[in-house]
Write a protein that holds these residues in place. Structure first.
Motif: not given
Length: 217
Positions: A1-19
């Motif tokens: 995978m390229d750099v953009s794919q790597f950062t997108s796949e392993h970045g923070p998840t958007d969520s409304d959950e506190q945990f």
């Protein structure tokens, strides 16, 4: 995978959950006020957060992971402010439990990763085991409502009583209390300091017991 794919796949998840689990081993806790976490478990954070903690039992909440055998404490910390804290513990798998107002669970002190500050807690020690294990055997009784994160070596396995477990592999229990027995047939085994020498017997209707496929040293 390229750099953009790597950062997108392993970045923070958007969520409304506190945990929010980012993966099996990494927990994202959204802090808006304060939460309690195991000291040393922070791997990164964003926002304006402060971390305070102490190994002293007199400090209240920070003393509950005290190791009975060594007398030394495994401190917890209070995380305060506004932001996100990312927690992990020795690449153990993280289990997030949402406790209702009538829910409670007792967890081995080594397996508590974090919990909301509204969760009520009580410290307890199984005296018949405390001096028999190098890591001590202090447990934390956690009562809802609120969210709790615990850790396991590998996938947890949940059993219903009646059941007997190895204390070194026992993570948590709810609705039942253990009766500790010693297996005298193994008492003379060289190097057998724990494990099968002791059993935690859980009897009665209802409740559950959590074990892991690993024996704590």
């Amino acid at each position: 995978m390229d750099v953009s794919q790597f950062t997108s796949e392993h970045g923070p998840t958007d969520s409304d959950e506190q945990f929010q689990l980012e993966n099996k081993y990494l927990l994202d806790v959204a802090v808006d006020g304060s939460v309690v976490a195991k000291a040393g478990s922070m791997v990164a954070f964003t926002g304006d957060l402060s971390f305070t903690g102490s190994a002293s039992a007199e400090g209240g909440i920070t003393g509950f992971l005290k190791e009975a055998a060594s007398g030394e404490g495994t401190p917890v910390m209070t995380v305060e402010g506004h932001g996100d804290v990312y927690l992990a513990d020795q690449q153990k798998k993280i289990q997030v439990l949402h406790l209702g107002a009538d829910d409670a669970i007792t967890v081995n002190g080594e397996d508590v990763l974090a919990f909301e500050d509204r969760v009520e807690y009580e410290i307890s020690t199984i005296d018949s085991l405390a001096g028999s294990f190098a890591g001590g055997f202090t447990n934390v009784y956690l009562e809802g409502p609120g969210t709790v994160a615990i850790t396991t070596h590998g996938d947890p396995f949940v059993l219903e009583p009646p059941v007997s477990t190895d204390p070194s592999a026992t993570v948590a229990w709810s609705g039942v209390s253990p009766d500790v027995k010693m297996n005298t047939n193994l008492s003379d085994m060289v190097g057998q300091e724990s494990g099968e020498r002791f059993q935690m017997n859980f009897d009665g209707a209802g409740g559950f017991v959590v074990v892991q496929p690993h024996e704590e040293l």
